[in-house]
Design a protein around this motif. Structure first.
Motif, PDB file in Angstrom:
ATOM      1  N   PRO A   9      -2.475  38.244 -33.532  1.00 19.42           N
ATOM      2  CA  PRO A   9      -2.313  37.489 -32.304  1.00 19.42           C
ATOM      3  C   PRO A   9      -2.920  36.098 -32.393  1.00 19.42           C
ATOM      4  O   PRO A   9      -2.385  35.142 -31.859  1.00 19.42           O
ATOM      5  N   ARG A  10      -4.075  35.977 -33.056  1.00 18.51           N
ATOM      6  CA  ARG A  10      -4.714  34.669 -33.171  1.00 18.51           C
ATOM      7  C   ARG A  10      -3.856  33.729 -33.996  1.00 18.51           C
ATOM      8  O   ARG A  10      -3.704  32.553 -33.671  1.00 18.51           O
ATOM      9  N   LEU A  11      -3.268  34.242 -35.069  1.00 22.46           N
ATOM     10  CA  LEU A  11      -2.383  33.423 -35.887  1.00 22.46           C
ATOM     11  C   LEU A  11      -1.172  32.986 -35.076  1.00 22.46           C
ATOM     12  O   LEU A  11      -0.739  31.826 -35.152  1.00 22.46           O
ATOM     13  N   ARG A  12      -0.615  33.885 -34.275  1.00 22.71           N
ATOM     14  CA  ARG A  12       0.518  33.522 -33.430  1.00 22.71           C
ATOM     15  C   ARG A  12       0.159  32.399 -32.466  1.00 22.71           C
ATOM     16  O   ARG A  12       0.945  31.473 -32.233  1.00 22.71           O
ATOM     17  N   LEU A  13      -1.046  32.462 -31.898  1.00 29.08           N
ATOM     18  CA  LEU A  13      -1.485  31.434 -30.957  1.00 29.08           C
ATOM     19  C   LEU A  13      -1.627  30.083 -31.660  1.00 29.08           C
ATOM     20  O   LEU A  13      -1.229  29.044 -31.118  1.00 29.08           O
ATOM     21  N   TYR A  14      -2.181  30.076 -32.869  1.00 27.29           N
ATOM     22  CA  TYR A  14      -2.310  28.837 -33.634  1.00 27.29           C
ATOM     23  C   TYR A  14      -0.937  28.223 -33.888  1.00 27.29           C
ATOM     24  O   TYR A  14      -0.747  27.006 -33.746  1.00 27.29           O
ATOM     25  N   ILE A  15       0.018  29.045 -34.289  1.00 28.46           N
ATOM     26  CA  ILE A  15       1.353  28.541 -34.606  1.00 28.46           C
ATOM     27  C   ILE A  15       2.024  27.996 -33.348  1.00 28.46           C
ATOM     28  O   ILE A  15       2.652  26.929 -33.372  1.00 28.46           O
ATOM     29  N   ALA A  16       1.891  28.711 -32.225  1.00 30.56           N
ATOM     30  CA  ALA A  16       2.497  28.251 -30.972  1.00 30.56           C
ATOM     31  C   ALA A  16       1.910  26.912 -30.529  1.00 30.56           C
ATOM     32  O   ALA A  16       2.637  26.007 -30.117  1.00 30.56           O
ATOM     33  N   ALA A  17       0.593  26.775 -30.634  1.00 30.33           N
ATOM     34  CA  ALA A  17      -0.053  25.522 -30.243  1.00 30.33           C
ATOM     35  C   ALA A  17       0.370  24.383 -31.168  1.00 30.33           C
ATOM     36  O   ALA A  17       0.640  23.260 -30.710  1.00 30.33           O
ATOM     37  N   ALA A  18       0.443  24.653 -32.477  1.00 31.51           N
ATOM     38  CA  ALA A  18       0.838  23.617 -33.432  1.00 31.51           C
ATOM     39  C   ALA A  18       2.266  23.159 -33.171  1.00 31.51           C
ATOM     40  O   ALA A  18       2.558  21.954 -33.177  1.00 31.51           O
ATOM     41  N   TYR A  19       3.172  24.099 -32.916  1.00 31.12           N
ATOM     42  CA  TYR A  19       4.559  23.716 -32.669  1.00 31.12           C
ATOM     43  C   TYR A  19       4.694  22.944 -31.358  1.00 31.12           C
ATOM     44  O   TYR A  19       5.497  22.020 -31.250  1.00 31.12           O
ATOM     45  N   THR A  20       3.899  23.302 -30.360  1.00 36.63           N
ATOM     46  CA  THR A  20       3.920  22.580 -29.084  1.00 36.63           C
ATOM     47  C   THR A  20       3.523  21.122 -29.279  1.00 36.63           C
ATOM     48  O   THR A  20       4.144  20.211 -28.720  1.00 36.63           O
ATOM     49  N   LEU A  21       2.497  20.882 -30.088  1.00 40.04           N
ATOM     50  CA  LEU A  21       2.070  19.506 -30.366  1.00 40.04           C
ATOM     51  C   LEU A  21       3.158  18.729 -31.098  1.00 40.04           C
ATOM     52  O   LEU A  21       3.382  17.537 -30.828  1.00 40.04           O
ATOM     53  N   LEU A  22       3.838  19.394 -32.018  1.00 42.61           N
ATOM     54  CA  LEU A  22       4.921  18.729 -32.742  1.00 42.61           C
ATOM     55  C   LEU A  22       6.070  18.364 -31.805  1.00 42.61           C
ATOM     56  O   LEU A  22       6.639  17.269 -31.898  1.00 42.61           O
ATOM     57  N   VAL A  23       6.415  19.264 -30.884  1.00 46.29           N
ATOM     58  CA  VAL A  23       7.482  18.980 -29.921  1.00 46.29           C
ATOM     59  C   VAL A  23       7.079  17.815 -29.016  1.00 46.29           C
ATOM     60  O   VAL A  23       7.889  16.923 -28.710  1.00 46.29           O
ATOM     61  N   LEU A  24       5.827  17.804 -28.601  1.00 41.85           N
ATOM     62  CA  LEU A  24       5.341  16.720 -27.745  1.00 41.85           C
ATOM     63  C   LEU A  24       5.476  15.380 -28.451  1.00 41.85           C
ATOM     64  O   LEU A  24       5.970  14.402 -27.875  1.00 41.85           O
TER      65      LEU A  24
END
Length: 357
Positions: A9-24
């Protein structure tokens, strides 16, 4: 050691946050010329159906947010019921898209659109539903067992996997040199140091491809626990496949193998030949060599003359919605070496153990 159920779950959260920053970043690229257009701020919400659009544009907007919905849906399922996680992931994706479309009102190079917002929201929903359908896979003991068997434990393994995923993302940009990340000249407003010369440029291509392959291979060897040779060959094959697909889709189909130049071919061969025997070296030495090669490749990238072919290719694909994609991959490419170096320098209580490649 028993696998920790908190890690996935922690890895999933890291990936989701990283992709959100890239989209932004991609949504607001190139961050210049901010001004009020004079139109009502939220006029795009009630605008009529656009006269000119293509289904490819709509598919692009759906595809851009589909991973966002998937990553957030997977991350939220660790702590919330499945359908509540889908709803919250949809809220995050739609809210992010609404915010980006609103801010694009102040960027002359961007046009806010309710069609874009609808496509982004649909992509988020489809991604979140896919994550919900795969909940058993995410919670599977087999997945956790695979993670602990193949990847080093803890945050080091999680961060390393994200670094490798981001490196594969950089291969989607056809205007960067093969395995050449860290070009800061555009960000700093610097010109190329040398004029283009075909023979000189070919030698630089060789150095960048060789050093890049060598550095990434050694970094990946520190993420993996076993079967490194097969996994690394698969990683490089996937990177070249991604690069070929991106060039065929974003430039022209007959340019799929534009990266297959004599300089790159030599560099890839040299890098792999140097890499394979180094997989048996002690872990600390592999980290030192990886960091040195990464710095060397980054210096070469910033000294390389501008390739007229790559400039011409860039003019073809940066238009329209590709402006988002260009900004996303360019940022990732610029920052990747500086994200990888701290990981290579990170000291832990349990140093990497040397295992059989």
């Amino acid at each position: 050691m028993n696998p920790s159920p908190a890690r996935p779950p922690r890895l999933r959260l890291y990936i989701a946050a990283a992709y959100t920053l890239l989209v932004l970043y991609a949504s607001l690229h190139p961050f210049t010329g901010w001004q009020d257009s004079g139109a009502p701020l939220l006029a795009f919400l009630t605008a009529p159906w656009p006269r000119y659009f293509t289904f490819f544009d709509l598919a692009t907007n759906v595809a851009a947010y589909l991973p966002l919905g998937f990553f957030w849906g997977a991350a939220l399922q660790a702590r919330l019921p499945r359908w509540l996680a889908v709803a919250l992931a949809l809220l995050i994706g739609s809210g992010l898209s609404f915010g980006m479309e609103t801010l694009q009102h102040f960027l002359p190079s961007r046009v806010p659109s309710n069609l874009d917002l609808s496509g982004n929201s649909l992509g988020t929903l489809l991604g979140a539903l896919a994550a919900a359908a795969g909940k058993r896979l995410f919670d599977s003991a087999h997945l956790r067992e695979w993670r602990d068997r193949w990847v080093v434990a803890g945050h080091r393994g999680d961060y390393g996997l994200i670094l490798l995923a981001l490196w594969l993302l950089t291969q989607l940009n056809p205007e960067i040199l093969l395995f050449g990340c860290g070009d800061l000249r555009q960000l700093l407003g610097l010109e190329s140091s040398f004029d283009f010369d075909a023979e000189h440029f070919s030698r630089i291509e060789t150095g960048i491809a060789a050093a890049g392959a060598y550095a990434v291979g050694l970094l990946a060897s520190g993420v993996l626990r076993q079967h490194r040779v097969r996994a690394l060959l698969l990683l490089f094959a996937l990177a070249l496949l991604v690069r070929s697909f991106a060039a065929a889709l974003l430039v022209e189909p007959d340019q799929a193998l534009h990266w297959l130049t004599p300089g790159n071919s030599r560099g890839l061969a040299v890098g792999l030949l140097l890499l394979l025997p180094c997989l048996w070296l002690p872990a600390v030495l592999r980290r030192v060599l990886a960091g040195s090669a990464l710095l060397f490749a980054t210096v070469l990238v910033n000294l390389a003359p501008e390739n007229p072919y790559l400039v011409q290719a860039a003019q073809v694909w940066v238009q329209g919605h590709f402006l988002n994609f260009n900004g996303l991959t360019r940022l990732t490419s610029m920052l990747w070496p500086f994200l990888a170096l701290p990981w290579l320098l990170l000291v832990t209580r349990e140093p990497w153990k040397t295992s059989t490649p």
